[in-house]
Design a protein around this motif. Structure first.
Motif, PDB file in Angstrom:
ATOM      1  N   MET A   1       0.896  -1.231  -0.078  1.00  8.39           N
ATOM      2  CA  MET A   1       0.002   0.079  -0.020  1.00  8.39           C
ATOM      3  C   MET A   1       1.043   1.044   0.018  1.00  8.39           C
ATOM      4  O   MET A   1       1.785   1.297   0.703  1.00  8.39           O
ATOM      5  N   THR A   2       0.362   2.133  -0.900  1.00  8.48           N
ATOM      6  CA  THR A   2       1.121   3.429  -0.816  1.00  8.48           C
ATOM      7  C   THR A   2       0.026   4.454  -0.716  1.00  8.48           C
ATOM      8  O   THR A   2      -1.070   4.476  -1.016  1.00  8.48           O
ATOM      9  N   ILE A   3       0.561   5.751  -0.120  1.00  7.80           N
ATOM     10  CA  ILE A   3      -0.597   6.735   0.235  1.00  7.80           C
ATOM     11  C   ILE A   3      -0.142   7.913  -0.401  1.00  7.80           C
ATOM     12  O   ILE A   3       1.095   8.285  -0.426  1.00  7.80           O
ATOM     13  N   VAL A   4      -0.912   8.908  -1.210  1.00 10.93           N
ATOM     14  CA  VAL A   4      -0.657  10.038  -1.615  1.00 10.93           C
ATOM     15  C   VAL A   4      -1.628  10.981  -1.047  1.00 10.93           C
ATOM     16  O   VAL A   4      -2.870  10.983  -0.976  1.00 10.93           O
ATOM     17  N   LYS A   5      -1.002  12.218  -0.656  1.00 13.41           N
ATOM     18  CA  LYS A   5      -1.943  13.118  -0.063  1.00 13.41           C
ATOM     19  C   LYS A   5      -2.457  14.102  -1.370  1.00 13.41           C
ATOM     20  O   LYS A   5      -1.659  14.310  -2.237  1.00 13.41           O
ATOM     21  N   LEU A   6      -3.783  14.310  -1.156  1.00 14.30           N
ATOM     22  CA  LEU A   6      -4.522  14.810  -2.176  1.00 14.30           C
ATOM     23  C   LEU A   6      -4.760  16.422  -2.046  1.00 14.30           C
ATOM     24  O   LEU A   6      -5.440  17.263  -3.071  1.00 14.30           O
ATOM     25  N   HIS A   7      -4.572  16.883  -0.789  1.00 13.38           N
ATOM     26  CA  HIS A   7      -4.818  18.263  -0.395  1.00 13.38           C
ATOM     27  C   HIS A   7      -3.835  18.691   0.686  1.00 13.38           C
ATOM     28  O   HIS A   7      -3.226  17.986   1.569  1.00 13.38           O
ATOM     29  N   PRO A   8      -3.373  19.999   0.606  1.00 14.67           N
ATOM     30  CA  PRO A   8      -2.073  20.206   1.683  1.00 14.67           C
ATOM     31  C   PRO A   8      -2.437  20.266   3.189  1.00 14.67           C
ATOM     32  O   PRO A   8      -1.861  19.677   3.943  1.00 14.67           O
ATOM     33  N   LEU A   9      -4.043  20.248   3.377  1.00 15.63           N
ATOM     34  CA  LEU A   9      -4.436  20.063   4.712  1.00 15.63           C
ATOM     35  C   LEU A   9      -4.984  18.643   5.236  1.00 15.63           C
ATOM     36  O   LEU A   9      -4.805  18.200   6.390  1.00 15.63           O
ATOM     37  N   PHE A  10      -5.347  17.930   4.208  1.00 13.70           N
ATOM     38  CA  PHE A  10      -6.223  16.768   4.644  1.00 13.70           C
ATOM     39  C   PHE A  10      -6.228  15.800   3.173  1.00 13.70           C
ATOM     40  O   PHE A  10      -5.852  16.308   2.216  1.00 13.70           O
ATOM     41  N   VAL A  11      -6.825  14.504   3.281  1.00  8.21           N
ATOM     42  CA  VAL A  11      -7.168  13.965   2.150  1.00  8.21           C
ATOM     43  C   VAL A  11      -5.951  13.174   1.697  1.00  8.21           C
ATOM     44  O   VAL A  11      -5.029  13.600   1.389  1.00  8.21           O
ATOM     45  N   ALA A  12      -6.327  11.743   1.618  1.00  8.87           N
ATOM     46  CA  ALA A  12      -5.328  10.796   1.392  1.00  8.87           C
ATOM     47  C   ALA A  12      -5.617   9.764   0.187  1.00  8.87           C
ATOM     48  O   ALA A  12      -7.117   9.366   0.730  1.00  8.87           O
ATOM     49  N   LYS A  13      -5.021   9.430  -0.693  1.00  8.16           N
ATOM     50  CA  LYS A  13      -5.430   8.204  -1.437  1.00  8.16           C
ATOM     51  C   LYS A  13      -4.569   6.970  -1.187  1.00  8.16           C
ATOM     52  O   LYS A  13      -3.394   7.227  -1.090  1.00  8.16           O
ATOM     53  N   PHE A  14      -5.253   5.869  -1.075  1.00  8.52           N
ATOM     54  CA  PHE A  14      -4.711   4.756  -0.963  1.00  8.52           C
ATOM     55  C   PHE A  14      -4.424   3.812  -2.206  1.00  8.52           C
ATOM     56  O   PHE A  14      -5.514   3.427  -2.851  1.00  8.52           O
ATOM     57  N   ASN A  15      -3.321   3.722  -2.463  1.00  9.96           N
ATOM     58  CA  ASN A  15      -3.062   2.704  -3.934  1.00  9.96           C
ATOM     59  C   ASN A  15      -2.569   1.392  -3.354  1.00  9.96           C
ATOM     60  O   ASN A  15      -2.064   1.120  -2.395  1.00  9.96           O
ATOM     61  N   ALA A  16      -2.886   0.642  -4.395  1.00 12.10           N
ATOM     62  CA  ALA A  16      -2.550  -1.002  -4.103  1.00 12.10           C
ATOM     63  C   ALA A  16      -3.049  -1.637  -2.944  1.00 12.10           C
ATOM     64  O   ALA A  16      -2.647  -2.456  -2.324  1.00 12.10           O
ATOM     65  N   VAL A  17      -4.533  -1.205  -2.907  1.00 12.95           N
ATOM     66  CA  VAL A  17      -5.249  -1.779  -1.681  1.00 12.95           C
ATOM     67  C   VAL A  17      -6.581  -2.241  -2.480  1.00 12.95           C
ATOM     68  O   VAL A  17      -7.526  -1.656  -3.164  1.00 12.95           O
ATOM     69  N   ASP A  18      -6.796  -3.807  -2.277  1.00 13.65           N
ATOM     70  CA  ASP A  18      -8.104  -4.270  -2.759  1.00 13.65           C
ATOM     71  C   ASP A  18      -9.052  -4.528  -1.667  1.00 13.65           C
ATOM     72  O   ASP A  18      -8.977  -5.395  -0.924  1.00 13.65           O
ATOM     73  N   ILE A  19      -9.967  -3.701  -1.660  1.00  9.30           N
ATOM     74  CA  ILE A  19     -11.013  -3.629  -0.500  1.00  9.30           C
ATOM     75  C   ILE A  19     -11.826  -4.756  -0.662  1.00  9.30           C
ATOM     76  O   ILE A  19     -12.733  -5.067   0.090  1.00  9.30           O
ATOM     77  N   SER A  20     -12.024  -5.447  -1.706  1.00  5.04           N
ATOM     78  CA  SER A  20     -12.844  -6.819  -1.835  1.00  5.04           C
ATOM     79  C   SER A  20     -12.362  -7.776  -1.328  1.00  5.04           C
ATOM     80  O   SER A  20     -12.891  -8.655  -1.181  1.00  5.04           O
ATOM     81  N   ARG A  21     -11.108  -7.756  -1.043  1.00  5.26           N
ATOM     82  CA  ARG A  21     -10.454  -8.993  -0.176  1.00  5.26           C
ATOM     83  C   ARG A  21     -10.262  -8.549   1.271  1.00  5.26           C
ATOM     84  O   ARG A  21      -9.968  -7.461   1.700  1.00  5.26           O
ATOM     85  N   PRO A  22      -9.923  -9.758   2.166  1.00  4.65           N
ATOM     86  CA  PRO A  22      -9.321  -9.374   3.463  1.00  4.65           C
ATOM     87  C   PRO A  22      -8.255  -8.723   3.282  1.00  4.65           C
ATOM     88  O   PRO A  22      -7.393  -8.804   2.825  1.00  4.65           O
ATOM     89  N   ILE A  23      -8.094  -7.570   4.334  1.00  5.82           N
ATOM     90  CA  ILE A  23      -7.037  -6.750   4.529  1.00  5.82           C
ATOM     91  C   ILE A  23      -6.339  -7.215   5.876  1.00  5.82           C
ATOM     92  O   ILE A  23      -7.027  -7.304   6.909  1.00  5.82           O
ATOM     93  N   ASP A  24      -5.176  -7.520   5.846  1.00  4.02           N
ATOM     94  CA  ASP A  24      -4.331  -7.755   6.970  1.00  4.02           C
ATOM     95  C   ASP A  24      -4.258  -6.938   8.080  1.00  4.02           C
ATOM     96  O   ASP A  24      -4.477  -5.673   7.891  1.00  4.02           O
ATOM     97  N   GLU A  25      -4.070  -7.225   9.490  1.00  2.37           N
ATOM     98  CA  GLU A  25      -4.201  -6.335  10.500  1.00  2.37           C
ATOM     99  C   GLU A  25      -3.155  -5.125  10.366  1.00  2.37           C
ATOM    100  O   GLU A  25      -3.598  -3.936  10.634  1.00  2.37           O
ATOM    101  N   PRO A  26      -1.815  -5.537  10.027  1.00  2.00           N
ATOM    102  CA  PRO A  26      -0.982  -4.087  10.017  1.00  2.00           C
ATOM    103  C   PRO A  26      -1.456  -3.159   9.152  1.00  2.00           C
ATOM    104  O   PRO A  26      -1.246  -2.074   9.165  1.00  2.00           O
ATOM    105  N   THR A  27      -1.951  -3.675   7.839  1.00  2.00           N
ATOM    106  CA  THR A  27      -2.378  -2.821   6.722  1.00  2.00           C
ATOM    107  C   THR A  27      -3.527  -1.874   7.259  1.00  2.00           C
ATOM    108  O   THR A  27      -3.666  -0.605   6.713  1.00  2.00           O
ATOM    109  N   PHE A  28      -4.534  -2.565   7.802  1.00  2.00           N
ATOM    110  CA  PHE A  28      -5.685  -1.872   8.412  1.00  2.00           C
ATOM    111  C   PHE A  28      -5.352  -0.848   9.329  1.00  2.00           C
ATOM    112  O   PHE A  28      -5.906   0.189   9.154  1.00  2.00           O
ATOM    113  N   ARG A  29      -4.316  -1.273  10.361  1.00  2.00           N
ATOM    114  CA  ARG A  29      -4.015  -0.267  11.220  1.00  2.00           C
ATOM    115  C   ARG A  29      -3.443   1.123  10.542  1.00  2.00           C
ATOM    116  O   ARG A  29      -3.503   2.111  11.090  1.00  2.00           O
TER     117      ARG A  29
END
Length: 293
Positions: A1-29
């Motif tokens: 998973m990589t995270i891209v900031k979309l705004h100077p103050l808030f909002v993040a985009k999560f790349n390479a995450v398939d939310i249709s499948r179970p997500i492991d605990e470290p990634t979810f945290r």
């Protein structure tokens, strides 16, 4: 998973995450920690089914059970565990102009915080796009922590202990929509919320506002409404805003404890817009109804 900031103050985009499948605990945290900081998270497609959306949402907490405000004579188009944010009826046809569901939904174009009018308000909302419009229909978000930070010290002191009354009927009455049954009105009595709260995830103070906020408890109604209007106008200045332009398959999650949002207009009589929202309850004792018994 990589995270891209979309705004100077808030909002993040999560790349390479398939939310249709179970997500492991470290990634979810990591996702939760990122949301605590950025308040709004964007996951790009593909489109997922309702079961997958509900399963993903439940990782964040308890789903709201009372999803519909309009209940009298309404047939569900989608799972009752989700909120139908669309311009479609239960036959998947475009809603008629005079349909009370369409007129009620116009209130989503007002700045608001999901479920602030309910006994137990919303923590997270997870909105998933099944079909989108070629133009219009964006969703805008406001960072209420940054808005609070930039208030004057005098204003911060003035509003610190103030309480507003919230009601779904207030926001809809603003538009002239009052067609609620007695049963619907009884199910949604007004609630009291503090104007200022501490966001549990970041520890930052934040404004807690919505078009549902009718007046300030203990103040003359006109004075309270002027204050609420002033604060919403401050919080929705361009520097505090992010506009999300939807693509099919997008899932956007936002933290209602420290954001406001609104939908933007589109040609409802021409384009189909099918969005489905899972809503997580805010069980923080500090934000429960503050009405004096």
């Amino acid at each position: 998973m990589t995270i891209v900031k979309l705004h100077p103050l808030f909002v993040a985009k999560f790349n390479a995450v398939d939310i249709s499948r179970p997500i492991d605990e470290p990634t979810f945290r990591n996702i939760e920690e990122t949301l605590d900081e950025h308040a709004v998270g964007v996951f790009a497609g593909p489109r997922i089914d309702e079961e997958a959306q509900i399963t993903f949402a439940r990782r964040f907490g308890t789903l709201e059970q009372q999803n519909g405000v309009l209940t009298t004579g309404i047939k569900a188009r989608i799972s009752r565990q989700l909120v139908d944010i669309s311009n479609l009826d239960d036959s998947n046809a475009l809603l008629a102009q005079q349909d009370r569901r369409r007129m009620f939904s116009l209130g989503n174009q007002l700045w608001h915080t999901d479920s602030s009018f309910k006994r137990t308000p919303a923590k997270y909302s997870l909105l998933h796009a099944h079909s989108v419009t070629p133009e219009g229909g964006e969703t805008q978000f406001a960072d209420m922590r940054a808005a609070y930070d930039t208030l004057s010290p005098k204003m911060k002191a003035r509003i610190e202990t103030l309480v507003a009354e919230h009601s779904i009927f207030n926001s809809r009455a603003t538009l002239g929509f009052t067609e609620f049954s007695d049963e619907e009105r009884r199910a949604m009595p007004p609630v009291h919320r503090g104007l200022v709260r501490v966001h549990p995830g970041s520890g930052r103070k934040t404004l807690y506002l919505a078009s549902h906020a009718s007046h300030i408890v203990g103040w003359p109604v006109p004075d309270g409404r002027m204050l609420i209007r002033e604060l919403i106008e401050h919080a929705t200045q361009p520097q505090f805003l992010y506009t999300h332009r939807w693509s099919v398959g997008d899932l956007v999650i936002w933290d209602n404890r420290c954001t406001m949002h609104r939908g933007r207009p589109y040609e409802e009589g021409i384009y189909r817009r099918d969005m489905r929202r899972a809503t997580i309850q805010d069980l923080d004792p500090g934000v429960q109804d503050r009405r004096v018994a």
